[in-house]
Motif scaffolding. Structure first.
Motif, PDB file in Angstrom:
ATOM      1  N   LEU A  28       0.977  -1.251   0.476  1.00 35.75           N
ATOM      2  CA  LEU A  28       0.096  -0.078  -0.397  1.00 35.75           C
ATOM      3  C   LEU A  28       0.783   1.459   0.107  1.00 35.75           C
ATOM      4  CD1 LEU A  28      -2.795  -0.968   2.682  1.00 35.75           C
ATOM      5  CD2 LEU A  28      -3.450  -1.194  -0.505  1.00 35.75           C
ATOM      6  N   VAL A  29       2.380   0.968   1.008  1.00 33.00           N
ATOM      7  CA  VAL A  29       2.695   1.906   0.472  1.00 33.00           C
ATOM      8  C   VAL A  29       3.385   2.469  -0.649  1.00 33.00           C
ATOM      9  CG1 VAL A  29       5.192   3.401   1.446  1.00 33.00           C
ATOM     10  CG2 VAL A  29       3.692   1.713   3.140  1.00 33.00           C
ATOM     11  N   SER A  30       3.803   1.429  -1.714  1.00 34.49           N
ATOM     12  CA  SER A  30       3.824   1.816  -2.905  1.00 34.49           C
ATOM     13  C   SER A  30       2.947   2.491  -4.121  1.00 34.49           C
ATOM     14  CB  SER A  30       4.336   0.574  -3.898  1.00 34.49           C
ATOM     15  OG  SER A  30       5.911   0.051  -3.164  1.00 34.49           O
ATOM     16  N   PHE A  31       1.750   1.886  -3.369  1.00 32.42           N
ATOM     17  CA  PHE A  31       0.853   1.782  -4.639  1.00 32.42           C
ATOM     18  C   PHE A  31      -0.356   3.885  -4.213  1.00 32.42           C
ATOM     19  CE2 PHE A  31      -1.244  -2.743  -4.149  1.00 32.42           C
ATOM     20  CZ  PHE A  31       0.137  -2.898  -5.710  1.00 32.42           C
ATOM     21  N   GLN A  32       0.320   3.985  -2.957  1.00 32.32           N
ATOM     22  CA  GLN A  32       0.328   5.135  -2.529  1.00 32.32           C
ATOM     23  C   GLN A  32       1.163   6.116  -3.366  1.00 32.32           C
ATOM     24  OE1 GLN A  32      -0.216   4.429   2.127  1.00 32.32           O
ATOM     25  NE2 GLN A  32      -1.207   6.240   1.259  1.00 32.32           N
ATOM     26  N   ARG A  33       2.143   6.208  -3.637  1.00 31.65           N
ATOM     27  CA  ARG A  33       3.086   7.194  -4.175  1.00 31.65           C
ATOM     28  C   ARG A  33       3.321   6.423  -5.588  1.00 31.65           C
ATOM     29  NH1 ARG A  33       8.401   3.765  -1.355  1.00 31.65           N
ATOM     30  NH2 ARG A  33       8.727   4.363   0.130  1.00 31.65           N
ATOM     31  N   LEU A  34       2.321   6.001  -6.095  1.00 30.48           N
ATOM     32  CA  LEU A  34       1.948   5.863  -7.665  1.00 30.48           C
ATOM     33  C   LEU A  34       0.994   6.842  -7.802  1.00 30.48           C
ATOM     34  CD1 LEU A  34       2.644   2.569  -8.613  1.00 30.48           C
ATOM     35  CD2 LEU A  34       4.156   4.355  -8.907  1.00 30.48           C
ATOM     36  N   GLN A  35      -0.292   6.575  -6.824  1.00 29.81           N
ATOM     37  CA  GLN A  35      -1.660   6.815  -6.131  1.00 29.81           C
ATOM     38  C   GLN A  35      -2.149   6.171  -7.458  1.00 29.81           C
ATOM     39  OE1 GLN A  35      -1.258  11.055  -8.556  1.00 29.81           O
ATOM     40  NE2 GLN A  35      -1.392  11.992  -6.735  1.00 29.81           N
ATOM     41  N   LEU A  36      -2.079   4.636  -7.100  1.00 31.61           N
ATOM     42  CA  LEU A  36      -3.190   3.771  -7.221  1.00 31.61           C
ATOM     43  C   LEU A  36      -4.303   3.716  -6.197  1.00 31.61           C
ATOM     44  CD1 LEU A  36      -1.228   1.104  -9.162  1.00 31.61           C
ATOM     45  CD2 LEU A  36      -2.854   2.357 -10.220  1.00 31.61           C
ATOM     46  N   VAL A  37      -3.645   3.885  -4.353  1.00 31.16           N
ATOM     47  CA  VAL A  37      -4.137   3.754  -3.748  1.00 31.16           C
ATOM     48  C   VAL A  37      -4.420   4.817  -2.973  1.00 31.16           C
ATOM     49  CG1 VAL A  37      -4.192   2.890  -1.434  1.00 31.16           C
ATOM     50  CG2 VAL A  37      -4.290   1.544  -3.569  1.00 31.16           C
ATOM     51  N   VAL A  38      -5.140   5.820  -1.958  1.00 33.64           N
ATOM     52  CA  VAL A  38      -5.455   6.910  -0.792  1.00 33.64           C
ATOM     53  C   VAL A  38      -5.465   6.521   0.476  1.00 33.64           C
ATOM     54  CG1 VAL A  38      -5.261   8.552  -2.874  1.00 33.64           C
ATOM     55  CG2 VAL A  38      -7.192   7.134  -1.432  1.00 33.64           C
TER      56      VAL A  38
ATOM     57  N   TYR B  86      -8.516   2.901   3.683  1.00 36.79           N
ATOM     58  CA  TYR B  86      -7.723   2.763   1.652  1.00 36.79           C
ATOM     59  C   TYR B  86      -8.969   2.625   0.920  1.00 36.79           C
ATOM     60  CZ  TYR B  86      -3.387   1.865   4.367  1.00 36.79           C
ATOM     61  OH  TYR B  86      -1.881   2.350   4.953  1.00 36.79           O
ATOM     62  N   ASP B  87      -8.883   3.776   0.066  1.00 36.83           N
ATOM     63  CA  ASP B  87      -9.656   3.477  -1.277  1.00 36.83           C
ATOM     64  C   ASP B  87      -9.335   3.791  -2.137  1.00 36.83           C
ATOM     65  OD1 ASP B  87     -12.012   3.255  -2.026  1.00 36.83           O
ATOM     66  OD2 ASP B  87     -12.240   4.867  -1.814  1.00 36.83           O
ATOM     67  N   LEU B  88      -9.531   3.180  -3.801  1.00 40.27           N
ATOM     68  CA  LEU B  88      -8.832   3.578  -5.153  1.00 40.27           C
ATOM     69  C   LEU B  88      -8.430   5.252  -5.048  1.00 40.27           C
ATOM     70  CD1 LEU B  88     -11.042   1.100  -6.896  1.00 40.27           C
ATOM     71  CD2 LEU B  88      -8.987   0.761  -6.207  1.00 40.27           C
ATOM     72  N   GLY B  89      -7.177   5.395  -5.468  1.00 41.16           N
ATOM     73  CA  GLY B  89      -7.453   6.625  -5.997  1.00 41.16           C
ATOM     74  C   GLY B  89      -6.988   7.530  -7.241  1.00 41.16           C
ATOM     75  N   PRO B  90      -6.786   8.796  -7.754  1.00 41.72           N
ATOM     76  CA  PRO B  90      -7.052   9.200  -9.252  1.00 41.72           C
ATOM     77  C   PRO B  90      -5.799   8.368 -10.236  1.00 41.72           C
ATOM     78  CG  PRO B  90      -5.239  10.915  -7.553  1.00 41.72           C
ATOM     79  CD  PRO B  90      -5.901   8.719  -6.827  1.00 41.72           C
TER      80      PRO B  90
END
Length: 262
Positions: free
Chosen positions: A51-61, A69-73
């Motif tokens: 999730l840390v990596s996914f947040q950096r990619l804005q796949l997750v917020v 957590y939820d899906l990101g932009p």
């Protein structure tokens, strides 16, 4: 042990991490870390690293106050791009051959055109009874399964003139097998919506049974109708039977692939 040549080497960690995105996609809303990890089948510590990596990619917020957590932009942009590239008729045509092999009867695809429900694809098995229909034919709303299916799902204002004309024609012809009043029409269309498919027997063509099942897009609009028809003597006319069951299942899979979550 032999390896399937079709199996290609991949990056397992990517596949594992995707299970988190998939879990969020299926969830009704944002999830706590423990619930998200459980849904993805992994420990909370392992899920957190992804999730840390996914947040950096804005796949997750992650919401700062609730920590959910939820899906990101970035996930939204990817989803919208995929939806824009989907061609419902093309996807349906790719599946017709396999479905016809399972059902054994004529299959067609219809879309809502300028003049009403219009046949845009047509395939017959070798042993099929010839049906006098052509590509581009516009189907009547009240006497065809295709028309009933579209009439049940498109806006009322789109079908009002056609309904008025067809009801007047049926009255002039003295037909008693079609709805005669708007109340009867609305009851028939509600039945189509409740059943999830439309059926006609002998109303459009003598001795022919037809089913039409709706395919929905991501917005819940009817993108196309999947149609099957055949002679009453060899055609299973039961809802949920050997024809309507597989036809409805195929339409549901296609609707899901188009982004419909109904």
């Amino acid at each position: 042990m032999t390896t399937d040549p079709k199996e290609r080497a991949g990056i397992q960690s990517v596949e594992v991490g995707f299970s988190l995105l998939e879990a969020l996609g299926h969830a009704a809303g944002p999830l706590m870390l423990r619930d998200l990890a459980r849904a993805a089948g992994m420990s909370a510590a392992k899920a957190h690293r992804y999730l840390v990596s996914f947040q950096r990619l804005q796949l997750v917020v992650q919401d700062a106050s609730s920590t959910r957590y939820d899906l990101g932009p970035a996930a939204l942009k990817l989803g919208l791009a995929a939806l824009e590239r989907l061609d419902a008729v093309k996807l349906a045509r790719e599946r017709i051959a396999g479905l016809m092999e399972e059902i054994g009867h004529t299959l067609a695809l219809a879309v809502w055109g300028n003049h009403g429900p219009t046949i845009v694809h047509w395939e017959e098995p070798p042993q099929a009874v010839t049906v006098n229909l052509r590509l581009g034919d516009v189907m009547p709303l009240l006497s065809s399964a295709t028309g009933l299916c579209f009439a049940a799902h498109v806006p009322r204002e789109a079908i009002a003139p056609m309904l008025k004309e067809e009801m007047a024609r049926a009255q002039r012809q003295g037909r008693t097998d079609l709805p005669a009043t708007l109340t009867e029409v609305r009851a028939r269309l509600e039945e189509v919506r409740q059943r999830g498919s439309a059926r006609v027997v002998d109303t459009l063509l003598p001795g022919i049974v037809g089913f039409c099942v709706p395919v929905f897009d991501s917005d819940g609009h009817m993108a196309l109708g999947m149609v099957c028809m055949g002679p009453a003597g060899t055609f299973d006319a039961e809802f949920g039977g050997a024809v309507e069951g597989p036809l409805r299942a195929a339409a549901a899979r296609l609707s899901s692939d188009l982004g419909w979550r109904g």
